[in-house]
Design a protein around this motif. Structure first.
Motif, PDB file in Angstrom:
ATOM      1  N   SER A   1      43.993  45.528  54.649  1.00  0.00           N
ATOM      2  CA  SER A   1      44.006  46.961  54.359  1.00  0.00           C
ATOM      3  C   SER A   1      43.067  47.751  55.269  1.00  0.00           C
ATOM      4  O   SER A   1      43.197  48.966  55.404  1.00  0.00           O
ATOM      5  N   GLY A   2      42.092  47.040  55.855  1.00  0.00           N
ATOM      6  CA  GLY A   2      41.088  47.738  56.655  1.00  0.00           C
ATOM      7  C   GLY A   2      39.950  48.281  55.822  1.00  0.00           C
ATOM      8  O   GLY A   2      38.995  48.856  56.359  1.00  0.00           O
ATOM      9  N   ARG A   3      40.036  48.113  54.505  1.00  0.00           N
ATOM     10  CA  ARG A   3      38.971  48.606  53.611  1.00  0.00           C
ATOM     11  C   ARG A   3      38.172  47.416  53.086  1.00  0.00           C
ATOM     12  O   ARG A   3      38.726  46.390  52.716  1.00  0.00           O
ATOM     13  N   THR A   4      36.850  47.584  53.043  1.00  0.00           N
ATOM     14  CA  THR A   4      35.967  46.560  52.486  1.00  0.00           C
ATOM     15  C   THR A   4      34.915  47.215  51.613  1.00  0.00           C
ATOM     16  O   THR A   4      34.702  48.431  51.669  1.00  0.00           O
ATOM     17  N   GLY A   5      34.257  46.390  50.807  1.00  0.00           N
ATOM     18  CA  GLY A   5      33.162  46.864  49.978  1.00  0.00           C
ATOM     19  C   GLY A   5      31.983  45.914  50.076  1.00  0.00           C
ATOM     20  O   GLY A   5      32.142  44.747  50.422  1.00  0.00           O
ATOM     21  N   PRO A   6      30.773  46.396  49.767  1.00  0.00           N
ATOM     22  CA  PRO A   6      29.586  45.549  49.871  1.00  0.00           C
ATOM     23  C   PRO A   6      29.422  44.650  48.648  1.00  0.00           C
ATOM     24  O   PRO A   6      29.747  45.037  47.524  1.00  0.00           O
ATOM     25  N   VAL A   7      28.924  43.455  48.871  1.00  0.00           N
ATOM     26  CA  VAL A   7      28.514  42.556  47.795  1.00  0.00           C
ATOM     27  C   VAL A   7      27.029  42.291  48.005  1.00  0.00           C
ATOM     28  O   VAL A   7      26.628  41.734  49.026  1.00  0.00           O
ATOM     29  N   PHE A   8      26.218  42.698  47.032  1.00  0.00           N
ATOM     30  CA  PHE A   8      24.769  42.615  47.172  1.00  0.00           C
ATOM     31  C   PHE A   8      24.220  41.357  46.503  1.00  0.00           C
ATOM     32  O   PHE A   8      24.815  40.813  45.573  1.00  0.00           O
TER      33      PHE A   8
ATOM     34  N   LEU B   1      39.133  44.921  50.132  1.00  0.00           N
ATOM     35  CA  LEU B   1      39.680  45.769  49.061  1.00  0.00           C
ATOM     36  C   LEU B   1      41.181  45.890  49.305  1.00  0.00           C
ATOM     37  O   LEU B   1      41.615  46.471  50.302  1.00  0.00           O
ATOM     38  N   ALA B   2      41.956  45.322  48.405  1.00  0.00           N
ATOM     39  CA  ALA B   2      43.387  45.172  48.628  1.00  0.00           C
ATOM     40  C   ALA B   2      44.117  46.501  48.628  1.00  0.00           C
ATOM     41  O   ALA B   2      43.796  47.414  47.862  1.00  0.00           O
ATOM     42  N   SER B   3      45.116  46.578  49.473  1.00  0.00           N
ATOM     43  CA  SER B   3      46.067  47.687  49.433  1.00  0.00           C
ATOM     44  C   SER B   3      47.137  47.376  48.401  1.00  0.00           C
ATOM     45  O   SER B   3      47.253  46.246  47.906  1.00  0.00           O
TER      46      SER B   3
ATOM     47  N   PHE C   1      47.798  22.680  41.053  1.00  0.00           N
ATOM     48  CA  PHE C   1      48.682  23.752  40.608  1.00  0.00           C
ATOM     49  C   PHE C   1      49.549  24.216  41.772  1.00  0.00           C
ATOM     50  O   PHE C   1      49.047  24.394  42.887  1.00  0.00           O
ATOM     51  N   PRO C   2      50.833  24.443  41.552  1.00  0.00           N
ATOM     52  CA  PRO C   2      51.705  24.872  42.643  1.00  0.00           C
ATOM     53  C   PRO C   2      51.278  26.222  43.214  1.00  0.00           C
ATOM     54  O   PRO C   2      50.686  27.050  42.506  1.00  0.00           O
ATOM     55  N   PRO C   3      51.568  26.471  44.484  1.00  0.00           N
ATOM     56  CA  PRO C   3      51.256  27.769  45.080  1.00  0.00           C
ATOM     57  C   PRO C   3      51.865  28.909  44.265  1.00  0.00           C
ATOM     58  O   PRO C   3      53.017  28.832  43.847  1.00  0.00           O
ATOM     59  N   GLY C   4      51.057  29.943  44.054  1.00  0.00           N
ATOM     60  CA  GLY C   4      51.540  31.118  43.339  1.00  0.00           C
ATOM     61  C   GLY C   4      51.258  31.129  41.863  1.00  0.00           C
ATOM     62  O   GLY C   4      51.345  32.184  41.229  1.00  0.00           O
ATOM     63  N   VAL C   5      50.915  29.986  41.275  1.00  0.00           N
ATOM     64  CA  VAL C   5      50.641  29.965  39.834  1.00  0.00           C
ATOM     65  C   VAL C   5      49.395  30.791  39.516  1.00  0.00           C
ATOM     66  O   VAL C   5      49.349  31.501  38.513  1.00  0.00           O
ATOM     67  N   LEU C   6      48.375  30.729  40.366  1.00  0.00           N
ATOM     68  CA  LEU C   6      47.165  31.531  40.192  1.00  0.00           C
ATOM     69  C   LEU C   6      46.793  32.154  41.522  1.00  0.00           C
ATOM     70  O   LEU C   6      46.443  31.449  42.466  1.00  0.00           O
ATOM     71  N   ASN C   7      46.889  33.477  41.609  1.00  0.00           N
ATOM     72  CA  ASN C   7      46.510  34.220  42.811  1.00  0.00           C
ATOM     73  C   ASN C   7      45.352  35.158  42.486  1.00  0.00           C
ATOM     74  O   ASN C   7      45.210  35.610  41.344  1.00  0.00           O
ATOM     75  N   VAL C   8      44.553  35.458  43.494  1.00  0.00           N
ATOM     76  CA  VAL C   8      43.436  36.391  43.346  1.00  0.00           C
ATOM     77  C   VAL C   8      43.549  37.481  44.396  1.00  0.00           C
ATOM     78  O   VAL C   8      43.677  37.187  45.590  1.00  0.00           O
ATOM     79  N   VAL C   9      43.519  38.729  43.947  1.00  0.00           N
ATOM     80  CA  VAL C   9      43.399  39.855  44.872  1.00  0.00           C
ATOM     81  C   VAL C   9      42.108  40.592  44.553  1.00  0.00           C
ATOM     82  O   VAL C   9      41.879  40.980  43.407  1.00  0.00           O
ATOM     83  N   ASN C  10      41.265  40.732  45.539  1.00  0.00           N
ATOM     84  CA  ASN C  10      40.044  41.500  45.362  1.00  0.00           C
ATOM     85  C   ASN C  10      40.332  42.960  45.693  1.00  0.00           C
ATOM     86  O   ASN C  10      41.175  43.267  46.529  1.00  0.00           O
ATOM     87  N   GLY C  11      39.628  43.847  45.005  1.00  0.00           N
ATOM     88  CA  GLY C  11      39.895  45.249  45.276  1.00  0.00           C
ATOM     89  C   GLY C  11      39.245  46.172  44.279  1.00  0.00           C
ATOM     90  O   GLY C  11      38.460  45.760  43.416  1.00  0.00           O
ATOM     91  N   ASP C  12      39.592  47.437  44.409  1.00  0.00           N
ATOM     92  CA  ASP C  12      39.036  48.484  43.558  1.00  0.00           C
ATOM     93  C   ASP C  12      40.172  49.150  42.785  1.00  0.00           C
ATOM     94  O   ASP C  12      41.155  48.499  42.433  1.00  0.00           O
ATOM     95  N   ARG C  13      40.066  50.446  42.577  1.00  0.00           N
ATOM     96  CA  ARG C  13      41.035  51.136  41.740  1.00  0.00           C
ATOM     97  C   ARG C  13      42.452  51.078  42.316  1.00  0.00           C
ATOM     98  O   ARG C  13      43.427  51.038  41.566  1.00  0.00           O
TER      99      ARG C  13
END
Length: 506
Positions: free
Chosen positions: A24-31, A44-46, A202-214
């Motif tokens: 997405s080109g967007r990121t956020g800080p993790v402190f 930060l996911a689009s 676990f097969p691919p796709g059973v559990l996915n994670v997308v990081n992001g904001d609103r």
């Protein structure tokens, strides 16, 4: 060691059983809250990246996860449980680094999450249907439960491992596939959980994670292929999530905020009550929805003795970085949150409260830029003060003095929240009356934080829960499945002259 989720100091997403960078080109800080340093960047996911995660989950569901045998699903869950147990120290270290809580709290969080994995390992017992035979001549009726499809979880910063583990193990055990959107403040634990699921098989796709904001949240709430959403967070956001997701036809459980009260009756053991209050108010820096934030003391003598005992214990708490074994409480999650919590203490003084222990201005040597705040104890707080009305979510304990039990129960039940409540007493009759009369979903009797074990469900009343289902336990299974009733009628084969192949004796 699994390559879980990071590229250098960059945290991407986890889709199709592999770490992927954000596009997405967007990121956020993790402190690192203990040092104040900007330790990592998180993608930060689009909306498009959310769509990719949902598409992966939908493909896995359609490829057979929803109809996979209970034996296969539970075998994978048992493997997953073993991996989590082996890697609990690594997971706890990530939690401490990004959230700030002390090591013992982080390990406790992992342990409570493991409870739900263990519950999911026994899903076959929970998914047993019912059968009634001969409801009419030759007619049988069976009830069964089936998965929903793709479900999503949106989880908070304060329990970056435990709350996801409250959701996805049961969801996938029931035959659903899952998209997790963890808090962008401490995302590494969630992506490690997904990587360990891949390692377990676990097969691919059973559990996915997308990081992001609103932007990621809004897309999950509106996505037509997401059947249900689980959420834990503040009350205003929980209400908005529930409203938006239901408008898009989804099943929703949205757990909101809390203002948990602890009632102390005159007959209570004040030392036991003080120990309970300190642990429940200041543990994990008060950043938990089951924290005790209000002590209601019946009678002046009770209040005086209790406040003195709490103050003595509070002043002795050792506050420092979470990775220091001597620390009993760590920093808060961000500098902004620390300042907001401190503002409530200042406001309470201006509104007439008595400051017994002042946590403002704490500096930890060697960690001067960390997001530390000492513990505060406010006495003679009244219900019209902001420190009482709002969820502070920090190490601040308010004491409200009342004349009798009737005034106490009226005060507690007038709260807009109904998450948890506790009573400390030696009188069984008083305890029984309290547990029946208090307007809260979880009640403790001489237990300050009444968080249910995994096979009972967690959830509150009023503005602490939006939706009809609590999380985990039997409610969790009901939430992640839907019922179906099958009525069958088969003619007796004898009526049609069917040869059943039985031996004939002449």
């Amino acid at each position: 060691m699994t390559d879980t989720h990071t590229i250098g100091h960059f945290i991407g997403h986890f889709i199709d059983n592999r770490a992927v960078p954000g596009t997405s080109g967007r990121t956020g800080p993790v402190f690192d809250p203990a040092t104040g340093a900007r330790a990592r960047e998180v993608a930060l996911a689009s909306a498009g990246e959310v769509d990719a995660a949902v598409a992966s989950a939908l493909a896995a569901y359609r490829a057979g996860w929803g109809t996979a045998s209970l034996a296969r699903r539970t075998a994978l869950l048992f493997r997953y449980r073993a991996l989590l147990d082996e890697r609990r120290d690594e997971l706890a270290a990530l939690i401490t680094t990004e959230h700030g809580k002390v090591r013992s709290d982080a390990l406790g969080e992992v342990a409570r999450g493991l409870e739900i994995v263990e519950l999911a390992c026994g899903i076959a017992e929970k998914l047993k249907g019912q059968l009634s035979t001969e409801v009419s001549t030759g007619v049988d009726v069976a009830s069964l439960r089936q998965p929903l499809g793709v479900v999503a979880g949106i989880t908070p910063f304060n329990f970056p491992a435990m709350v996801p583990l409250w959701m996805f193990p049961l969801a996938v055990a029931c035959g659903n596939t899952f998209v997790l959107k963890p808090s962008e403040k401490d995302p590494s634990a969630g992506t490690l959980l997904a990587a360990l699921a891949a390692e377990a098989g676990f097969p691919p796709g059973v559990l996915n994670v997308v990081n992001g904001d609103r932007e990621a949240v809004d897309r999950l709430l509106a996505h037509p292929d997401v059947a249900a959403v689980s959420f834990v967070g503040s009350t205003p956001v929980a209400a908005a999530v529930h409203r938006t997701a239901t408008e898009h036809g989804k099943r929703v459980q949205a757990l909101g905020g809390a203002k948990n009260h602890m009632l102390v009756l005159p007959d209570a053991d004040l030392d036991v009550a003080a120990d309970g209050a300190v642990g429940a108010a200041y543990g994990s820096a008060g950043e938990r929805c089951m924290a005790v934030s209000v002590v209601v003391a019946v009678g002046e003598e009770t209040a005086d003795g209790l406040v003195a005992r709490i103050a003595e214990r509070a002043r002795a708490l050792r506050i420092g970085p979470g990775d220091d074994p001597a620390s009993e409480m760590g920093p808060l999650i961000t500098a902004e949150h620390r300042d907001a919590v401190e503002g409530y203490v200042t406001g309470a003084l201006e509104q007439g409260a008595e400051l017994v222990v002042d946590g403002a201005g704490l500096t930890v040597p060697g960690h001067e830029d960390g997001f530390f705040l000492g513990v505060s104890l406010l006495d003679r707080v009244s219900p019209d003060m902001d420190a009482y009305r709002d969820e502070i979510f920090g190490p601040v304990l308010c004491v409200v003095r009342v004349a009798d039990y009737a005034e106490a129960i009226a005060l507690i039940n007038a709260s807009r929240w109904g998450n948890g409540a506790a009573v400390f007493t030696r009188d069984g009759g008083a305890a029984r009356r309290f547990q029946l009369e208090v307007a809260a979903g979880m009640v403790g009797v001489n237990v300050p934080i009444p968080v249910p074990v995994g096979y009972h469900s967690f959830g509150g009343w009023k503005d602490s829960l939006f939706g009809d289902h609590h999380v985990y336990g039997d409610d969790g299974v009901r939430f992640y499945t839907r019922g179906k009733v099958v009525t069958t009628r088969w003619p007796d084969p004898a009526d049609g002259g069917v040869d059943l192949g039985f031996p004939q004796h002449r």
